[in-house]
Design a protein around this motif. Structure first.
Motif, short mmCIF file in Angstrom:
data_model
loop_
_atom_site.label_atom_id
_atom_site.label_comp_id
_atom_site.label_asym_id
_atom_site.label_seq_id
_atom_site.Cartn_x
_atom_site.Cartn_y
_atom_site.Cartn_z
N GLY A 125 0.79 -1.23 0.00
CA GLY A 125 0.00 0.00 0.00
C GLY A 125 0.81 1.27 0.00
O GLY A 125 0.25 2.37 0.03
N VAL A 126 2.13 1.17 -0.05
CA VAL A 126 3.00 2.34 -0.02
C VAL A 126 3.26 2.82 -1.44
O VAL A 126 3.67 2.04 -2.29
CB VAL A 126 4.33 2.03 0.70
CG1 VAL A 126 5.24 3.25 0.69
CG2 VAL A 126 4.07 1.56 2.12
N GLU A 133 2.09 3.47 9.58
CA GLU A 133 1.92 4.28 10.80
C GLU A 133 2.21 3.51 12.08
O GLU A 133 2.63 4.10 13.09
CB GLU A 133 0.51 4.88 10.85
CG GLU A 133 -0.62 3.90 11.09
CD GLU A 133 -1.13 3.21 9.83
OE1 GLU A 133 -2.17 2.55 9.91
OE2 GLU A 133 -0.48 3.34 8.78
N HIS A 134 2.04 2.18 12.06
CA HIS A 134 2.34 1.41 13.26
C HIS A 134 3.84 1.39 13.55
O HIS A 134 4.24 1.32 14.72
CB HIS A 134 1.79 -0.02 13.13
CG HIS A 134 2.33 -0.80 11.98
ND1 HIS A 134 2.24 -0.38 10.67
CD2 HIS A 134 2.98 -1.99 11.93
CE1 HIS A 134 2.79 -1.26 9.87
NE2 HIS A 134 3.26 -2.26 10.60
N GLY A 156 8.24 6.09 18.07
CA GLY A 156 7.93 7.13 19.03
C GLY A 156 7.82 6.61 20.45
O GLY A 156 8.27 7.26 21.41
N ALA A 157 7.24 5.44 20.61
CA ALA A 157 7.09 4.84 21.94
C ALA A 157 8.43 4.40 22.53
O ALA A 157 8.53 4.19 23.74
CB ALA A 157 6.14 3.65 21.86
N TRP A 186 3.15 11.17 3.15
CA TRP A 186 3.92 11.95 4.11
C TRP A 186 4.96 11.01 4.69
O TRP A 186 4.63 9.90 5.13
CB TRP A 186 3.03 12.48 5.23
CG TRP A 186 1.97 13.45 4.78
CD1 TRP A 186 0.88 13.18 4.01
CD2 TRP A 186 1.92 14.84 5.07
NE1 TRP A 186 0.14 14.31 3.81
CE2 TRP A 186 0.75 15.35 4.46
CE3 TRP A 186 2.74 15.71 5.80
CZ2 TRP A 186 0.39 16.69 4.54
CZ3 TRP A 186 2.37 17.05 5.89
CH2 TRP A 186 1.21 17.53 5.26
N THR A 187 6.22 11.43 4.72
CA THR A 187 7.28 10.56 5.20
C THR A 187 8.17 11.32 6.19
O THR A 187 8.40 12.52 6.04
CB THR A 187 8.15 10.01 4.04
OG1 THR A 187 8.98 11.04 3.52
CG2 THR A 187 7.28 9.43 2.93
N TRP A 188 8.66 10.59 7.19
CA TRP A 188 9.52 11.20 8.20
C TRP A 188 10.68 10.27 8.54
O TRP A 188 10.56 9.05 8.47
CB TRP A 188 8.75 11.48 9.50
CG TRP A 188 7.75 12.57 9.38
CD1 TRP A 188 7.97 13.91 9.50
CD2 TRP A 188 6.34 12.44 9.14
NE1 TRP A 188 6.80 14.62 9.35
CE2 TRP A 188 5.79 13.73 9.12
CE3 TRP A 188 5.49 11.34 8.92
CZ2 TRP A 188 4.44 13.97 8.90
CZ3 TRP A 188 4.15 11.57 8.70
CH2 TRP A 188 3.64 12.88 8.69
#
Length: 312
Positions: free
Chosen positions: A24-25, A156-157, A163-164, A302-304
């Motif tokens: 899906g990317v 996103e997961h 982040g966690a 959107w990519t980070w």
């Protein structure tokens, strides 16, 4: 569920799972098994990246060392991967960084992602790095996405897991597409410059192109286009031209030269057989985003990139 080091005979199972997870990317296509195996082996061996035929690498190619990969297995099924290496010194100067080149796991399986991240972090600590960067485009797998994309928000997961675990965002790039782009001849440039067109060797079926704006012996603007075949071994990727670089000297900005160079590059690309166009934009570059979206590009991803200090 078990976590084991990657071995070359696991490459076919790994690729099948990788293709499924990234389906899906945008701009991610099925990967040949040999290409996946070669990318992991080169980092493990500390091999220098091969030179590009054009002399300019469309995809960033930096030397990596201490590459290692782990798979998460459930029975015979691959349900996650992490691939890391040590990247050249960056900022602050002289400090090598650990690089997470790839990390994915099946949605809803947080424990799988955590186990992979933990084993990779221990490996990078043993290499003496004080920082780990995740999905910087200079380090990541060469067949993932377009040249300047970081970690896609479609995963996103994975963002949430980083982040966690104390990672923070350090860079952001928007990916914009213009399918079936318009390609009218833009005519004469809006300022007095000469225009030189350079066709460059490519790893894709069609050549790359560079549109130079010159005054005398000085280059005052440039637009660089590369083939989608540089990033993916897929027939549909060959229809895409990726605008890898667009810049104008500061004294000429705001006078329409950047817009002209982009439109000239697209016009030439269309004549060469390209059907679709893509580019990346730094997330806070609002003026550039206004230009691109005004012409017909639309954000598709959107990519980070993420980073975490692990020094004592």
């Amino acid at each position: 569920m078990i976590v084991i080091p990657y071995e070359p005979d696991l490459a076919p199972s790994l690729v099948a799972a990788y293709d499924r997870s990234l389906a899906g990317v945008p701009h991610c296509y099925p990967v040949p098994v040999a290409r996946m195996a070669a990318a992991l082996a080169a980092a493990a061996a500390g091999a220098e990246p091969p030179p590009h035929p054009s002399g300019r690498s469309p995809h960033p190619r930096v030397p990596l060392r201490a590459g290692a990969a782990w798979l998460s297995l459930e029975g015979d099924d691959v349900i996650g991967l992490i691939h890391v290496a040590v990247a050249p010194a960056g900022e602050p100067a002289g400090i090598d960084a650990g690089a997470i080149r790839a990390l994915w796991y099946e949605r809803g399986r947080r424990a799988v992602g955590q186990a992979l991240l933990d084993v990779a972090t221990d490996h990078l600590r043993a290499q003496g790095v004080a920082r780990i960067d995740a999905y910087r485009y200079e380090h990541r797998l060469p067949f993932y996405h377009v040249e300047h994309a970081y970690l896609s928000w479609r995963l996103e997961h994975v963002h949430a897991l980083l982040g966690a675990n104390g990672y923070h965002r350090i860079d952001g790039e928007l990916v914009l597409d213009w399918p079936d782009f318009a390609a009218d001849d833009p005519g004469e440039p809006p300022v007095e410059v000469g225009i030189d067109l350079e066709w460059t060797p490519s790893l894709g079926a069609r050549r790359g192109l560079i549109v130079h704006a010159v005054r005398g012996s000085d280059e005052v603007g440039v637009c660089v286009g590369t083939s989608g075949g540089e990033y993916a071994a897929a027939e549909e990727a060959e229809d895409w031209v990726y605008i890898a670089w667009l810049t104008v000297d500061e004294g000429l900005r705001g006078r329409g030269l950047g817009r002209y160079l982009l439109l000239r590059a697209l016009h030439e690309a269309r004549a060469a057989g390209y059907r679709h166009a893509s580019l990346c934009c730094i997330e806070h570059n609002h003026r550039a985003l206004l230009l691109y979206t005004g012409l017909g590009f639309r954000v598709v991803d959107w990519t980070w990139a993420w980073s975490r200090d692990i020094g004592e």
